[in-house]
Design a protein around this motif. Structure first.
Motif, PDB file in Angstrom:
ATOM      1  N   HIS A   1       0.796  -1.319   0.061  1.00 61.03           N
ATOM      2  CA  HIS A   1      -0.114   0.027  -0.140  1.00 61.03           C
ATOM      3  C   HIS A   1       0.768   1.228   0.052  1.00 61.03           C
ATOM      4  O   HIS A   1       0.345   2.278  -0.081  1.00 61.03           O
ATOM      5  CB  HIS A   1      -0.984   0.012   1.276  1.00 61.03           C
ATOM      6  N   ALA A   2       2.103   1.083  -0.052  1.00 59.62           N
ATOM      7  CA  ALA A   2       2.885   2.333   0.015  1.00 59.62           C
ATOM      8  C   ALA A   2       2.669   3.388  -1.348  1.00 59.62           C
ATOM      9  O   ALA A   2       2.447   4.587  -0.979  1.00 59.62           O
ATOM     10  CB  ALA A   2       4.408   1.978  -0.187  1.00 59.62           C
ATOM     11  N   PRO A   3       2.250   2.868  -2.282  1.00 54.31           N
ATOM     12  CA  PRO A   3       1.822   3.662  -3.387  1.00 54.31           C
ATOM     13  C   PRO A   3       0.695   4.636  -3.250  1.00 54.31           C
ATOM     14  O   PRO A   3       0.736   5.557  -3.476  1.00 54.31           O
ATOM     15  CB  PRO A   3       1.569   2.756  -4.748  1.00 54.31           C
ATOM     16  N   ALA A   4      -0.266   4.042  -2.470  1.00 55.12           N
ATOM     17  CA  ALA A   4      -1.542   4.786  -2.324  1.00 55.12           C
ATOM     18  C   ALA A   4      -1.195   5.800  -0.903  1.00 55.12           C
ATOM     19  O   ALA A   4      -1.919   6.905  -1.143  1.00 55.12           O
ATOM     20  CB  ALA A   4      -2.456   3.775  -1.557  1.00 55.12           C
ATOM     21  N   VAL A   5      -0.298   5.430  -0.302  1.00 53.63           N
ATOM     22  CA  VAL A   5      -0.069   6.422   0.891  1.00 53.63           C
ATOM     23  C   VAL A   5       0.788   7.460   0.182  1.00 53.63           C
ATOM     24  O   VAL A   5       0.702   8.842   0.318  1.00 53.63           O
ATOM     25  CB  VAL A   5       0.904   5.813   2.103  1.00 53.63           C
ATOM     26  N   VAL A   6       1.678   7.337  -0.430  1.00 54.34           N
ATOM     27  CA  VAL A   6       2.596   8.389  -1.239  1.00 54.34           C
ATOM     28  C   VAL A   6       1.614   9.332  -2.016  1.00 54.34           C
ATOM     29  O   VAL A   6       1.748  10.427  -2.128  1.00 54.34           O
ATOM     30  CB  VAL A   6       3.688   7.489  -1.967  1.00 54.34           C
ATOM     31  N   GLU A   7       0.584   8.594  -2.752  1.00 56.90           N
ATOM     32  CA  GLU A   7      -0.135   9.348  -3.516  1.00 56.90           C
ATOM     33  C   GLU A   7      -0.844  10.531  -2.752  1.00 56.90           C
ATOM     34  O   GLU A   7      -0.875  11.595  -3.213  1.00 56.90           O
ATOM     35  CB  GLU A   7      -1.222   8.496  -4.282  1.00 56.90           C
ATOM     36  N   ARG A   8      -1.269  10.472  -1.668  1.00 57.56           N
ATOM     37  CA  ARG A   8      -1.858  11.268  -0.874  1.00 57.56           C
ATOM     38  C   ARG A   8      -0.990  12.463  -0.533  1.00 57.56           C
ATOM     39  O   ARG A   8      -1.385  13.462  -0.294  1.00 57.56           O
ATOM     40  CB  ARG A   8      -2.266  10.609   0.590  1.00 57.56           C
TER      41      ARG A   8
ATOM     42  N   LEU B   1       0.126   7.672   9.500  1.00 56.57           N
ATOM     43  CA  LEU B   1       0.048   6.114   8.944  1.00 56.57           C
ATOM     44  C   LEU B   1       0.411   5.370  10.501  1.00 56.57           C
ATOM     45  O   LEU B   1       1.454   5.659  11.007  1.00 56.57           O
ATOM     46  CB  LEU B   1       0.878   5.940   8.015  1.00 56.57           C
ATOM     47  N   LEU B   2      -0.693   4.799  10.877  1.00 59.87           N
ATOM     48  CA  LEU B   2      -0.332   4.068  12.210  1.00 59.87           C
ATOM     49  C   LEU B   2      -0.638   2.538  12.318  1.00 59.87           C
ATOM     50  O   LEU B   2      -1.570   2.169  11.530  1.00 59.87           O
ATOM     51  CB  LEU B   2      -1.962   4.520  13.216  1.00 59.87           C
ATOM     52  N   GLY B   3       0.308   1.935  12.586  1.00 61.85           N
ATOM     53  CA  GLY B   3       0.431   0.365  12.617  1.00 61.85           C
ATOM     54  C   GLY B   3       0.157  -0.187  13.901  1.00 61.85           C
ATOM     55  O   GLY B   3       0.927   0.418  15.058  1.00 61.85           O
ATOM     56  N   ALA B   4      -0.835  -0.936  14.078  1.00 60.13           N
ATOM     57  CA  ALA B   4      -1.281  -1.442  15.410  1.00 60.13           C
ATOM     58  C   ALA B   4      -1.651  -2.760  15.696  1.00 60.13           C
ATOM     59  O   ALA B   4      -2.234  -3.117  14.480  1.00 60.13           O
ATOM     60  CB  ALA B   4      -2.443  -0.449  15.718  1.00 60.13           C
ATOM     61  N   ASP B   5      -1.092  -3.390  16.517  1.00 61.63           N
ATOM     62  CA  ASP B   5      -1.557  -4.797  16.655  1.00 61.63           C
ATOM     63  C   ASP B   5      -2.867  -5.042  17.022  1.00 61.63           C
ATOM     64  O   ASP B   5      -3.138  -4.335  17.967  1.00 61.63           O
ATOM     65  CB  ASP B   5      -0.340  -5.542  17.449  1.00 61.63           C
ATOM     66  N   LEU B   6      -3.281  -6.348  16.605  1.00 60.47           N
ATOM     67  CA  LEU B   6      -4.666  -6.754  16.792  1.00 60.47           C
ATOM     68  C   LEU B   6      -4.980  -7.790  17.791  1.00 60.47           C
ATOM     69  O   LEU B   6      -3.911  -8.479  18.061  1.00 60.47           O
ATOM     70  CB  LEU B   6      -5.516  -7.309  15.732  1.00 60.47           C
ATOM     71  N   VAL B   7      -5.957  -8.058  18.603  1.00 62.68           N
ATOM     72  CA  VAL B   7      -6.294  -8.927  19.414  1.00 62.68           C
ATOM     73  C   VAL B   7      -6.189 -10.146  18.673  1.00 62.68           C
ATOM     74  O   VAL B   7      -6.608 -10.399  17.644  1.00 62.68           O
ATOM     75  CB  VAL B   7      -7.544  -8.804  20.229  1.00 62.68           C
ATOM     76  N   LYS B   8      -5.105 -11.076  19.361  1.00 58.85           N
ATOM     77  CA  LYS B   8      -5.227 -12.458  18.773  1.00 58.85           C
ATOM     78  C   LYS B   8      -5.368 -13.515  19.790  1.00 58.85           C
ATOM     79  O   LYS B   8      -5.579 -13.215  20.924  1.00 58.85           O
ATOM     80  CB  LYS B   8      -3.684 -12.451  17.845  1.00 58.85           C
ATOM     81  N   THR B   9      -4.949 -14.861  19.321  1.00 60.28           N
ATOM     82  CA  THR B   9      -5.141 -15.914  20.529  1.00 60.28           C
ATOM     83  C   THR B   9      -3.948 -15.735  21.646  1.00 60.28           C
ATOM     84  O   THR B   9      -2.971 -15.199  21.267  1.00 60.28           O
ATOM     85  CB  THR B   9      -4.795 -17.456  19.706  1.00 60.28           C
ATOM     86  N   GLU B  10      -4.226 -16.304  22.893  1.00 60.16           N
ATOM     87  CA  GLU B  10      -3.239 -15.947  23.922  1.00 60.16           C
ATOM     88  C   GLU B  10      -2.091 -16.704  23.755  1.00 60.16           C
ATOM     89  O   GLU B  10      -0.997 -16.231  23.961  1.00 60.16           O
ATOM     90  CB  GLU B  10      -4.240 -16.439  25.061  1.00 60.16           C
ATOM     91  N   ASP B  11      -2.342 -17.848  22.896  1.00 63.28           N
ATOM     92  CA  ASP B  11      -1.137 -18.705  22.719  1.00 63.28           C
ATOM     93  C   ASP B  11      -0.082 -17.912  21.655  1.00 63.28           C
ATOM     94  O   ASP B  11       1.032 -17.853  21.864  1.00 63.28           O
ATOM     95  CB  ASP B  11      -1.699 -19.909  21.998  1.00 63.28           C
ATOM     96  N   ALA B  12      -0.323 -17.401  20.840  1.00 60.56           N
ATOM     97  CA  ALA B  12       0.056 -16.378  19.902  1.00 60.56           C
ATOM     98  C   ALA B  12       0.670 -15.298  20.485  1.00 60.56           C
ATOM     99  O   ALA B  12       1.827 -14.878  20.236  1.00 60.56           O
ATOM    100  CB  ALA B  12      -0.697 -16.038  18.525  1.00 60.56           C
ATOM    101  N   LEU B  13       0.064 -14.484  21.171  1.00 54.20           N
ATOM    102  CA  LEU B  13       0.769 -13.524  22.272  1.00 54.20           C
ATOM    103  C   LEU B  13       1.647 -13.974  23.241  1.00 54.20           C
ATOM    104  O   LEU B  13       2.630 -13.185  23.259  1.00 54.20           O
ATOM    105  CB  LEU B  13      -0.404 -12.888  23.038  1.00 54.20           C
ATOM    106  N   ARG B  14       1.606 -15.203  23.765  1.00 52.10           N
ATOM    107  CA  ARG B  14       2.459 -15.850  24.699  1.00 52.10           C
ATOM    108  C   ARG B  14       3.790 -15.902  24.284  1.00 52.10           C
ATOM    109  O   ARG B  14       4.802 -15.626  24.413  1.00 52.10           O
ATOM    110  CB  ARG B  14       2.039 -17.096  25.497  1.00 52.10           C
TER     111      ARG B  14
ATOM    112  N   ALA C   1      -8.922   7.440   6.269  1.00 57.52           N
ATOM    113  CA  ALA C   1      -8.582   7.376   4.749  1.00 57.52           C
ATOM    114  C   ALA C   1      -8.749   5.940   4.474  1.00 57.52           C
ATOM    115  O   ALA C   1      -9.277   5.735   3.210  1.00 57.52           O
ATOM    116  CB  ALA C   1      -7.620   7.970   4.288  1.00 57.52           C
ATOM    117  N   ALA C   2      -8.245   5.097   5.025  1.00 58.33           N
ATOM    118  CA  ALA C   2      -7.974   3.845   4.527  1.00 58.33           C
ATOM    119  C   ALA C   2      -7.489   2.935   5.771  1.00 58.33           C
ATOM    120  O   ALA C   2      -6.627   3.435   6.459  1.00 58.33           O
ATOM    121  CB  ALA C   2      -7.141   3.392   3.571  1.00 58.33           C
ATOM    122  N   GLN C   3      -7.913   1.554   5.696  1.00 61.40           N
ATOM    123  CA  GLN C   3      -7.456   0.585   6.770  1.00 61.40           C
ATOM    124  C   GLN C   3      -7.282  -0.717   6.204  1.00 61.40           C
ATOM    125  O   GLN C   3      -7.982  -1.305   5.428  1.00 61.40           O
ATOM    126  CB  GLN C   3      -8.657   0.585   7.885  1.00 61.40           C
TER     127      GLN C   3
END
Ligand SMILES: C[S@@+](CC[C@H](N)C(=O)[O-])C[C@H]1O[C@@H](n2cnc3c(N)ncnc32)[C@H](O)[C@@H]1O
Length: 323
Positions: free
Chosen positions: A64-71, A193-206, A305-307
């Protein structure tokens, strides 16, 4: 970086350690995990098979860098300014800088990081790109952002990058305040531009925060090595273990250092007592649902603007417009 900033950061470190180890529960701020060794260990974490968010975010950026740069390149007469808060090794901003180059545009970059090693590495990573001028600020997000904003050129769009789920180290009120400070430095037409981690399984987080190779444990325990070296403390490394817990109620992974016995540690002429099992809380990493991220941005004066979401790893990259 000026000697003045360097001395201020060192004085703040000493004062914050003293204040935060007197709190109940004891705490240390996560920004202090990043001395030279801490930054290298973080880079190693990013390469671990169990810490998947770095690779997921890089994939989203490549796509998605091209879309970000376009802005930020709509006006052919302007030179956009990209400001990265907590740039780490610079491997992510280089993806956007290359997209800018592919669009045939020049750019200015301001890198902000409290870690000298991270900053120098990012400067080197970007140094090979001829169409980009780079300024580094070894400082906190707040001070660096203020300095970078002072150097914006009227009429040129600004893109702020806050990647790697750095936002997740703030609790909800502090994250809101931080996003409002970013919005306050921007004008309509600018973006975040914000990168944020989403809730996932407890096993993956551990596995991501307590990996089988012990690299995350070394990253956490290195904070004690740093306090010993820089503040003349007597932490016995064998007396503390790394603990990572998923706090479902608050939707965060917490990292702690747990005292394995009753002990007293001397830090530059003062003493801190630990009971057996007592913990120092060293980092929070909040995890989100995509809608939480939109709402956090909206409350700070941004519109989405986009996610883009990596559904496999569960990581979101959100492009906010300064409304
Ligand atoms: C989790 S790492 C992420 C690095 C990079 N953004 C990435 O996505 O890989 C956080 C980076 O932000 C820096 N950092 C953490 N807290 C900071 C603060 N309060 N002010 C400035 N830099 C900070 C650290 O030194 C580190 O390089």
């Amino acid at each position: 970086m000026s000697t003045q900033s360097s001395e201020r950061l060192a004085a703040d470190f000493a004062a914050d350690v003293r204040r935060d180890l007197a709190l109940v529960p004891k705490q240390l701020q996560s920004k202090y995990l990043y001395d030279a060794l801490g930054s290298s260990l973080f880079e190693a974490i990013c390469r671990l098979p169990w810490y998947r968010i770095t690779r997921a975010e890089q994939r989203l950026l490549e796509a998605h860098a091209p879309a970000v740069v376009e802005r930020i390149t709509r006006d052919p007469e302007t030179v956009p300014l990209i400001v990265e808060l907590g740039c780490g090794s610079g491997e992510k901003i280089v993806i956007l800088a290359e997209a800018l180059q592919a669009a045939g545009r020049h750019g200015r970059v301001h890198l902000i990081d409290i870690s000298r090693q991270a900053l120098e590495q990012s400067e080197r990573t970007l140094g090979r790109l001829r169409h980009i001028s780079v300024v580094g600020h070894r400082d906190t997000y707040e001070v660096g952002l203020r300095r970078a904003a002072q150097q914006r050129e009227a009429g040129s769009p600004v893109l702020v990058l806050l990647l790697g789920s750095n936002i997740g180290n703030f609790d909800a009120p502090a994250a809101g305040e931080f996003l409002r400070a970013i919005r306050g430095a921007l004008v309509p037409g600018d973006a975040l531009l914000l990168g944020a981690d989403l809730v996932k399984t407890e096993d993956a987080l551990r596995l991501a925060y307590d990996d089988p190779l012990g690299v995350t444990a070394a990253f956490n325990r290195n904070l004690l090595v740093r306090i010993n070296r820089e503040l003349g403390a007597t932490f016995d490394l064998d007396g503390f273990r790394h603990v990572a817990v998923w706090n479902a109620e608050h939707s965060r992974v917490e990292m702690h250092l747990e005292s394995l016995r009753a002990q007293t540690v001397r830090i530059d002429g003062w003493a801190v007592a630990f009971a057996e099992g007592e913990r120092i809380w060293t980092e929070s990493s909040y995890k989100y649902e995509p809608a939480d991220i939109d709402q956090m941005g909206a409350r700070a004066g941004f519109s989405t603007a986009a996610q883009w979401i990596d559904e496999d790893v569960r990581f979101a990259l959100t492009l906010f417009a300064a409304a």
